[in-house]
Design a protein around this motif. Structure first.
Motif, PDB file in Angstrom:
ATOM      1  N   UNK A  13       0.851  -1.191   0.000  1.00 31.06           N
ATOM      2  CA  UNK A  13       0.000   0.000   0.000  1.00 31.06           C
ATOM      3  C   UNK A  13       0.884   1.237   0.000  1.00 31.06           C
ATOM      4  N   UNK A  14       0.383   2.306  -0.584  1.00 34.58           N
ATOM      5  CA  UNK A  14       1.161   3.546  -0.617  1.00 34.58           C
ATOM      6  C   UNK A  14       1.357   4.110   0.779  1.00 34.58           C
ATOM      7  N   UNK A  15       0.325   4.003   1.591  1.00 30.64           N
ATOM      8  CA  UNK A  15       0.401   4.492   2.962  1.00 30.64           C
ATOM      9  C   UNK A  15       0.196   3.333   3.925  1.00 30.64           C
ATOM     10  N   UNK A  63      -0.262  -2.571  12.006  1.00 35.94           N
ATOM     11  CA  UNK A  63      -0.095  -1.594  10.943  1.00 35.94           C
ATOM     12  C   UNK A  63       1.068  -2.004  10.053  1.00 35.94           C
ATOM     13  N   UNK A  64       1.067  -1.509   8.807  1.00 37.63           N
ATOM     14  CA  UNK A  64       2.152  -1.799   7.876  1.00 37.63           C
ATOM     15  C   UNK A  64       1.786  -1.416   6.461  1.00 37.63           C
TER      16      UNK A  64
END
Length: 258
Positions: A13-15, A63-64
């Protein structure tokens, strides 16, 4: 293997994407090869790599951006033999290396080297089978009571189950908590919460779920949901983790067995 389910995830993912776990009646193992970070907000624990999350924890978020993750769910009955630390895992997040030592890193490298998800599942299944064979099984009475809780979706009278297996209430509480990691009452409530959470996520109203789930009224359902997840029923219904959960483990495959 009965009492074990697995799912694999890979993507970028980009973010960074963040998801908060919704409590679940199983011990969850994460074998990560990306940049995932698991954080237990209650204790401040932060872990990467091979991580074990105890049953019922609702303070954990992951998260990641670079996802390459094998996720394994272990029935507490199976986890007792495989991990050998059910009581200690009840309300915590620990590194797999703390339980398996060097075997944890060897297993992670074998999973990493596997050519497909099916191969990864096979490597993990073999590792779990070896551990289970070498570990100590729960008492048959404890396994029976856990099955009854799962079958009834948590709607059981623990005193009746104790009488059914010929144990005193005190003995049941002691043996169940030491082997499953939760008291019988807490375990049954967690199983019922899990059913409630997935019903809410499927779009059913809190009032209907409360009535069908055996709650005195909707306020009692709200209290239990808030106690486990720290969220209102409406927030649980919209929780991204449950949408993600339903893709990984469709409803027809959700039963843990023993």
């Amino acid at each position: 293997m009965a009492g074990v389910s697995m799912a694999g995830f890979r993507g970028r993912a980009e973010d960074s994407v963040e998801l908060r776990m919704v409590p679940y009646p199983a011990i969850t193992m994460f074998i990560d090869f990306g940049d995932a970070l698991l954080v237990d907000d209650a204790s401040g624990t932060r872990k990467r790599g091979g991580v074990i999350v105890g049953p019922g924890l609702g303070s954990v978020r992951g998260s990641g951006r670079d996802v390459d993750l094998l996720q394994v769910r272990l029935s507490p009955v199976v986890a007792h033999a495989v991990l050998g630390a059910s009581f200690e895992l009840a309300a915590t997040v620990v590194a797999l290396e703390d339980l398996w030592g060097r075997d944890a890193e060897r297993m992670r490298e074998q999973v990493r080297a596997a050519g497909s998800w099916d191969d990864r599942f096979a490597v993990m299944t073999a590792a779990l089978a070896r551990r289970r064979a070498a570990g100590r099984a729960v008492d048959p009475e404890v396994a029976f009571i856990w099955r009854q809780m799962m079958t009834s979706r948590g709607r059981v009278r623990v005193e009746r189950l104790a009488a059914e297996v010929g144990w005193s209430r005190r003995r049941l509480w002691s043996r169940f908590r030491s082997q499953i990691g939760l008291t019988p009452k807490r375990a049954a409530t967690l199983v019922r919460f899990d059913h409630v959470a997935h019903r809410l996520a499927a779009g059913h109203s809190a009032a209907l779920v409360a009535a069908e789930g055996g709650f005195v009224d909707q306020s009692h359902l709200c209290r239990d949901v808030m106690a486990f997840a720290g969220m209102t029923p409406a927030a649980v219904a919209a929780a991204p983790w449950l949408a993600f959960d339903d893709v990984a483990w469709p409803a027809r495959e959700r039963a843990l067995g023993v």
